[in-house]
Scaffold this motif. Structure first.
Motif, short mmCIF file in Angstrom:
data_model
loop_
_atom_site.label_atom_id
_atom_site.label_comp_id
_atom_site.label_asym_id
_atom_site.label_seq_id
_atom_site.Cartn_x
_atom_site.Cartn_y
_atom_site.Cartn_z
N VAL A 93 0.69 -1.10 0.10
CA VAL A 93 0.01 -0.02 -0.09
C VAL A 93 1.01 1.13 0.06
O VAL A 93 0.39 2.19 -0.75
CB VAL A 93 -0.94 -0.04 1.34
CG1 VAL A 93 -1.80 1.51 1.35
CG2 VAL A 93 -1.96 -1.25 1.09
N ALA A 94 2.14 1.48 0.75
CA ALA A 94 2.68 2.48 0.83
C ALA A 94 3.48 2.78 -0.38
O ALA A 94 3.56 4.01 -0.63
CB ALA A 94 4.00 2.29 1.98
N ILE A 95 4.11 1.76 -1.29
CA ILE A 95 4.71 2.11 -2.36
C ILE A 95 3.80 2.11 -3.76
O ILE A 95 4.08 3.12 -4.49
CB ILE A 95 5.68 0.81 -2.59
CG1 ILE A 95 6.81 0.93 -1.70
CG2 ILE A 95 6.26 0.99 -4.16
CD1 ILE A 95 7.45 -0.18 -1.64
N CYS A 96 2.64 1.40 -3.73
CA CYS A 96 1.85 1.22 -4.99
C CYS A 96 0.79 2.24 -4.84
O CYS A 96 0.07 2.76 -5.89
CB CYS A 96 1.15 -0.15 -4.99
SG CYS A 96 2.49 -1.64 -5.50
N HIS A 97 0.13 2.76 -3.53
CA HIS A 97 -0.88 3.65 -3.49
C HIS A 97 -0.62 4.57 -2.38
O HIS A 97 -1.17 4.59 -1.48
CB HIS A 97 -2.17 2.78 -2.89
CG HIS A 97 -2.41 1.72 -3.90
ND1 HIS A 97 -2.99 2.04 -5.25
CD2 HIS A 97 -2.46 0.37 -3.86
CE1 HIS A 97 -3.44 0.75 -6.09
NE2 HIS A 97 -2.80 -0.14 -5.00
N PRO A 98 0.70 5.30 -2.50
CA PRO A 98 1.05 6.06 -1.46
C PRO A 98 -0.22 7.36 -1.09
O PRO A 98 -0.16 7.71 0.14
CB PRO A 98 2.36 6.79 -2.17
CG PRO A 98 2.24 6.73 -3.59
CD PRO A 98 1.34 5.28 -3.72
N LEU A 99 -0.70 7.68 -1.97
CA LEU A 99 -1.50 8.87 -1.85
C LEU A 99 -2.84 8.42 -0.85
O LEU A 99 -3.62 9.33 -0.06
CB LEU A 99 -2.34 9.36 -3.25
CG LEU A 99 -1.23 9.95 -4.15
CD1 LEU A 99 -1.76 10.63 -5.13
CD2 LEU A 99 -0.49 11.22 -3.14
N HIS A 100 -3.06 7.21 -0.93
CA HIS A 100 -4.29 6.39 -0.10
C HIS A 100 -3.79 5.68 1.06
O HIS A 100 -4.55 5.27 1.80
CB HIS A 100 -5.02 5.61 -0.95
CG HIS A 100 -5.72 6.16 -2.08
ND1 HIS A 100 -5.01 6.36 -3.46
CD2 HIS A 100 -6.76 7.07 -2.39
CE1 HIS A 100 -5.68 6.86 -4.30
NE2 HIS A 100 -6.88 7.38 -3.72
N TYR A 101 -2.32 5.78 1.53
CA TYR A 101 -1.96 5.25 2.53
C TYR A 101 -2.50 5.30 3.81
O TYR A 101 -3.02 4.44 4.61
CB TYR A 101 -0.37 5.41 2.54
CG TYR A 101 0.37 4.37 3.65
CD1 TYR A 101 0.50 3.16 3.38
CD2 TYR A 101 0.74 4.93 4.87
CE1 TYR A 101 1.06 2.43 4.51
CE2 TYR A 101 1.44 4.16 5.71
CZ TYR A 101 1.49 2.90 5.78
OH TYR A 101 1.98 2.31 6.68
N THR A 102 -2.58 6.55 4.25
CA THR A 102 -3.34 7.02 5.61
C THR A 102 -4.52 6.64 5.77
O THR A 102 -5.12 6.57 6.72
CB THR A 102 -3.08 8.52 5.57
OG1 THR A 102 -3.61 9.23 4.87
CG2 THR A 102 -1.47 8.68 5.83
#
Length: 310
Positions: free
Chosen positions: A124-133
């Motif tokens: 999630v952190a690398i592939c979807h960084p904008l939605h991580y939080t």
């Protein structure tokens, strides 16, 4: 001892790694040292994560849980082994053996699930960084850990209860340094078909499933990293998951070594020796892997010991 059916056995004999009396002090010292390093190292990781507010993130939350599980994992087998060497006894009670099977399976499964959850976190952190939080909210992280505990507990409880249904002959020697479920089931006098089926099912579902999830996560991570244009960006992205990838490789490679050794002609002795890698060595190395390759952990540890942080 003459073979005979005795469902009311009082205990088992753990043959250990070697029956040579001259090697026992060496084995005792070696395992005591590794156990102390494991407990101390993983406690430092937990303390570092709790004391440094910069580490109050999902990745380090899962890491602290993994460190706690590694302490419990090693404590399930090593203290009893050290006690037997010290007292020059090979005996473990029947209830103690079943309890050891339960907790060993519990913490093995937790290790497996937590490594999978950590791989998902990196995905999630690398592939979807904008939605991580948004995705990795604290409540969701706690839920992932709770589900891991419940699934591991259910599996270990079911397999332990199935061991209780078995009857054993008077020959109750376990060719291992702890009550490893495969070795215990192997010496039963009654039919072990259901036990074998359950163990294979659990191996496929609770080991193969998480491994497939880890492989899928890292395939997506690698694909995303390769699309990064700058070399510095690629290095930064890869460095965030390098430690976890090292731990995953060590854990699964040693497990594979155990299963390969169990298929050899001298399966009992070689399997016991190979099991040392993932039951003792891997939990001991995990803190070193994460602390040496992670500047945030190193900074937190320096702060704990009062070393000036640059």
């Amino acid at each position: 001892m003459e073979p005979g059916n005795d469902t009311q056995i009082s205990g088992f004999l753990l043959l250990g790694l070697s029956e040579d009396p001259e090697l026992q002090p060496l084995i005792f010292g070696l395992f005591l040292s590794m156990y102390m390093i494991t407990v101390f190292g993983n406690l430092l990781i937990i303390l570092a994560v709790r004391s440094d507010s910069h580490l109050h993130t999902p990745m380090y939350f899962f890491l602290a849980n993994l460190s706690f599980v590694d302490i419990c994992f090693t404590s399930t087998t090593v203290p009893k082994m050290l006690q037997n060497i010290q007292t020059q006894s090979q005996v473990i009670t029947y209830r103690g053996c079943v309890a050891q099977i339960y907790f060993f399976l519990l913490f093995t499964g937790l290790d497996d699930f937590l490594l999978t959850v950590m791989a998902y976190d990196r995905f999630v952190a690398i592939c979807h960084p904008l939605h991580y939080t948004v995705i990795m909210k604290p409540t969701y992280c706690v839920l992932l850990v709770l589900v891991s505990w419940m699934m591991s507990a259910l599996n270990s409880l079911l397999q332990s209860l199935m061991v209780l249904w078995l009857s054993f002959c008077r020959e109750v020697e376990v060719s291992h340094f702890f009550c490893e479920i495969n070795q215990v089931v192997r010496i039963a006098c009654s039919s072990t078909l259901l036990n074998d089926m359950m163990m294979y099912f659990a191996a496929v579902l609770l080991a193969g499933g998480p491994l497939a999830g880890i492989i899928y996560s890292y395939s997506k991570i690698i694909s995303s990293i390769l699309r990064i244009s700058s070399a510095q960006g690629k290095y930064k992205a890869f460095s965030t998951c390098a430690s976890h990838l090292s731990v995953v490789s060590l854990f699964y490679c040693t497990l594979l070594g155990v299963y390969l050794s169990s298929a050899s002609p001298q399966s009992s002795n070689s399997s016991a020796v190979a099991s040392v890698m993932y039951t003792v060595v891997t939990p001991m190395l995990n803190p070193f892997i994460y602390s040496l390759r992670n500047k945030d952990i190193r900074r937190a540890l320096k702060s704990i010991f009062g070393v000036p942080v640059m």
